[in-house]
Scaffold this active site. Sequence first.
Site, mmCIF file in Angstrom:
data_model
loop_
_atom_site.group_PDB
_atom_site.id
_atom_site.type_symbol
_atom_site.label_atom_id
_atom_site.label_comp_id
_atom_site.label_asym_id
_atom_site.label_seq_id
_atom_site.Cartn_x
_atom_site.Cartn_y
_atom_site.Cartn_z
ATOM 1 N N ALA A 176 0.827 -1.210 0.000
ATOM 2 C CA ALA A 176 0.000 0.000 0.000
ATOM 3 C C ALA A 176 0.861 1.259 0.000
ATOM 4 O O ALA A 176 1.747 1.424 0.840
ATOM 5 C CB ALA A 176 -0.904 -0.012 1.229
ATOM 6 N N ASP A 178 0.092 4.322 1.077
ATOM 7 C CA ASP A 178 -1.040 4.825 1.849
ATOM 8 C C ASP A 178 -1.313 6.309 1.646
ATOM 9 O O ASP A 178 -2.470 6.743 1.696
ATOM 10 C CB ASP A 178 -0.802 4.553 3.338
ATOM 11 C CG ASP A 178 -1.042 3.097 3.704
ATOM 12 O OD1 ASP A 178 -2.052 2.547 3.244
ATOM 13 O OD2 ASP A 178 -0.222 2.516 4.424
ATOM 14 N N GLY A 185 -4.585 12.577 5.095
ATOM 15 C CA GLY A 185 -5.598 13.518 5.558
ATOM 16 C C GLY A 185 -6.979 12.911 5.568
ATOM 17 O O GLY A 185 -7.717 13.022 6.542
ATOM 18 N N ASN A 263 -6.112 -1.349 8.673
ATOM 19 C CA ASN A 263 -5.870 -2.044 9.935
ATOM 20 C C ASN A 263 -4.860 -1.340 10.823
ATOM 21 O O ASN A 263 -4.826 -1.560 12.035
ATOM 22 C CB ASN A 263 -5.377 -3.473 9.669
ATOM 23 C CG ASN A 263 -4.229 -3.522 8.673
ATOM 24 O OD1 ASN A 263 -4.375 -3.053 7.539
ATOM 25 N ND2 ASN A 263 -3.104 -4.080 9.066
ATOM 26 N N TYR A 264 -3.999 -0.493 10.261
ATOM 27 C CA TYR A 264 -2.935 0.152 11.038
ATOM 28 C C TYR A 264 -3.293 1.587 11.402
ATOM 29 O O TYR A 264 -3.940 2.300 10.638
ATOM 30 C CB TYR A 264 -1.625 0.174 10.234
ATOM 31 C CG TYR A 264 -0.766 -1.057 10.414
ATOM 32 C CD1 TYR A 264 -0.184 -1.344 11.643
ATOM 33 C CD2 TYR A 264 -0.529 -1.925 9.357
ATOM 34 C CE1 TYR A 264 0.613 -2.469 11.810
ATOM 35 C CE2 TYR A 264 0.257 -3.056 9.516
ATOM 36 C CZ TYR A 264 0.827 -3.318 10.754
ATOM 37 O OH TYR A 264 1.614 -4.437 10.914
ATOM 38 N N HIS A 488 9.203 -4.979 9.866
ATOM 39 C CA HIS A 488 8.392 -5.594 10.921
ATOM 40 C C HIS A 488 8.278 -7.104 10.700
ATOM 41 O O HIS A 488 7.680 -7.552 9.716
ATOM 42 C CB HIS A 488 7.005 -4.952 10.925
ATOM 43 C CG HIS A 488 6.186 -5.295 12.131
ATOM 44 N ND1 HIS A 488 4.941 -4.755 12.367
ATOM 45 C CD2 HIS A 488 6.417 -6.122 13.181
ATOM 46 C CE1 HIS A 488 4.448 -5.230 13.487
ATOM 47 N NE2 HIS A 488 5.319 -6.075 13.998
#
Length: 565
Positions: A176, A178, A185, A263-264, A488
């Site tokens: 992604a 993002d 925003g 999800n984050y 991660h």
Amino acid sequence: MKNIYCDAWAIGYDERWGASKRLQQALMYWRSNENDSQYSHPLDFCPIVDMNAGKVIYIDIPNRRRKVSKHEHANFNPDYVKDKFGTKENPSGYRTDSKPINITQPEGVSFKFDGNIIEWSNFKFHIGFNYREGIVLSDVCYNDHGKVRPIFHRISLAEMIVPYGSPGYPHHRKHALDIGEYGAGHCTNPLSLGCDCKGVIHYMDAHFPDRDGEPSTIKNAICIHEEDDGVLFKHSDFRDDFQTTIVTRGTRLIISQIFTASNYEYCLYWIFRQDGTVKLEIRLTGILNTYICAEDEDVGPWGTQVYPQVNAHNHQHLFSLRIHPRIDGDNNSAATSDCKQSPLPLGSEDNKYGNAFYNEKTTFKTVGDSFTNFESSTARTWDIFNPKSINPHSGKPASYKLVSTFCPPVLAKEGSLVCKRAPWALNSTQVVPYHDEDYGYGRLYPSGDFVCQWDGDSVQGMNKWLGDGKDNVENTDIVFFHTFGITHFPAPEDFPVMPTEIFDLMLRPRNFFTENPCLDVKPSYVRTTTQVKNGMNGTKVSSLGVDNSSRLAFSKTSSESCCSK
């Protein structure tokens, strides 16, 4: 079907359709009830949706099918905590050993506003916000005892990518972008007193058009507050058992937002310190993106089973920090700064004892020179400086030093879809000359203006700006891009919801001031050698007011402190 949920993701790029249709992929989950966390029950298929037609046009199904998990949902809501940890003595299940911590500012805040322009402890700058980047800081300057000195034209997070490391189909599409695909925003949370922000808070709303062109507002999108910043500077004289002393505590200003990308959660904190430093701290929390695994499945090196039948794939969170500098005025340069051993051999005339080392600064002359990576062996930092503004003491140019150690390399192979769509992630730094693009702004988005379903092959964004690498970036109007973040490898401790993982960077003045710039911050306590010799008490001159709240933890009455003498 009422128990089936999906996370709608941009498809990245899929060669079967390219950019011929406006597509999204649906990552699928099951909930036993509406309060469940769906991520403990992922499903093994992925519908592709034509958003214009409003139809599912394909369903990607893996070669190996995996049955829906029958394990209890892993949750984090109060009912789950009560059932899992509650006792007769403590039915809620929550810890009872935490006492309240309150932050008070009885005389109010130290910052002031004029529209979107904030002034605080010699800093002055404009706080902006847009649907894509979220917080944007512009026209950052510092009042150096009456001389207003520019530092940055504009700073923002211009892009980010979260590439996943499972080679199995269709996980290659999970990378992604993002900011470019969703907008930091657009995804911003409305913040709440005492929860997201604590203390004496000023909020700013965010406004932008919705998809129908109507104005929309996110209340409390930006939080502005101050915090105690610990010891700003301190020194005590060992010769009289530390009675001669000065201690000055600092405060820091924080401008923050929190945005949720599916999800984050990304908690962004722009921090200004009284010594002229600007920091960016990111706290990563929320929930791991998960995929189902079978009861007997070895998830291999590409992920970790964090709960029965829940596979969390390895992934990265990489950000592109865009810095348009104006250190002490127009025309800046940039350089690497490395710690180096003296090349002279042990026993030589100029390095007899072998202890010599120095700082090696390498100025970027062209765009190609600026493709550098973090190097831990030399404690590499980067200087952004004005070659015409020379410090009268050091003889070195006024600089802001980028100190950033969370700089993992992108782990996808060069030439991969990830690297083609995020060319900026291939290096820790890339510097290009500023140039007004077709839309009237200067080289803002390193993956390009329009990234949804971009294949990475056409020339846009960083691919366009780099050119042949020969453009001059020395002593001119430059834009400095820095890639930072984390890699991660999930663990059970990250599930069912992650404790915050923190990483940061800072821009600190070097050879910008002629002395410690916070000498004029009032000390908490001063006692001079003369006062010690004459048996006189020290002087409490703190601007923070008399501290009537500090006390010993295990005493009913507070003991005498240095500040009460």
